[in-house]
Design an enzyme around this catalytic site. Sequence first.
Site, mmCIF file in Angstrom:
data_model
loop_
_atom_site.group_PDB
_atom_site.id
_atom_site.type_symbol
_atom_site.label_atom_id
_atom_site.label_comp_id
_atom_site.label_asym_id
_atom_site.label_seq_id
_atom_site.Cartn_x
_atom_site.Cartn_y
_atom_site.Cartn_z
ATOM 1 N N ASP A 1 23.503 21.449 22.622
ATOM 2 C CA ASP A 1 24.213 20.858 21.429
ATOM 3 C C ASP A 1 23.229 20.494 20.170
ATOM 4 O OD1 ASP A 1 26.189 20.952 22.954
ATOM 5 O OD2 ASP A 1 26.101 18.685 23.213
HETATM 6 N N1 URA Z 1 25.112 18.718 28.140
HETATM 7 C C1 URA Z 1 25.511 18.231 26.838
HETATM 8 O O1 URA Z 1 26.502 17.422 26.658
HETATM 9 N N2 URA Z 1 24.891 18.720 25.410
HETATM 10 C C2 URA Z 1 23.934 19.779 25.883
HETATM 11 O O2 URA Z 1 23.228 20.031 24.724
HETATM 12 C C3 URA Z 1 23.621 20.167 27.023
HETATM 13 C C4 URA Z 1 24.151 19.635 28.139
#
Ligand code: URA
Length: 239
Positions: A105
């Site tokens: 993310d």
């Molecule tokens: N899980 C999440 O919620 N975000 C990420 O970036 C990776 C795994």
Amino acid sequence: MKEIRLDKYLGEMGEGTRSQIKEMAKKGRIWVDGIPEKRTERKIDPERNQVTVDGRQVSYVDFEYYMLNKPQGVVSATEDKRYETVISLITERKRDDLFPVGRLDIDTEGLLLITNDGALAHKLLSPKKHVDKVYYARIEGTLPSDAKERIGEGLILSDGTPTLPALLEVLETGEVTEVYLTIREGKFHQVKRMFETLGCHVVYLKRISMGSLLLDEALKPGEYRTLREEEIEELKKGK
Ligand code: URA
């Protein structure tokens, strides 16, 4: 290494589109073994022929492997209209077809493998392969007392999606709880959604490892390095 067309060779090394390369060749800007070359369809042996553009040597690499400590505010994509991408952080890249292996993310930090090796990416991302990914997370408040068991059995996310059994290790608990979570899949926002299912909010998330590949602690967010030969071999072996 097998022979490759001159326009493909230069295109893959980021020297331009096929038509731009043709134009450059017409102008005598592209030389092979010290002689101007106008036939952009001609074959090049990357190990024997020497290619230059405007007198600058362009050597050929077929695969590149980088480990990035992804910073916040950067997207895990090859192109984006609004945000800087993880690819743009790899300033020493040679190839123009690099991509991130999986997504983190925009506000997640940590290990991201960047390569153009599609077979390796498939191996690491395929849901059937169950490659372990370890995340460090900071969570507001405390977790329910049965969090470890529930995560260990597999949770049902708020939209009904089941998760595979995962491993929770609590490092610190109090106003903020610090954990390591090991998961073997990569559903959208998976870690954040798993903790939401337990009624908790992730305030900081960082990926520490993916399969055998561990984030190099010397890399600050935004920094990267090339993978070592043995790191590439271990990933390919799937250890
Ligand atoms: N899980 C999440 O919620 N975000 C990420 O970036 C990776 C795994």
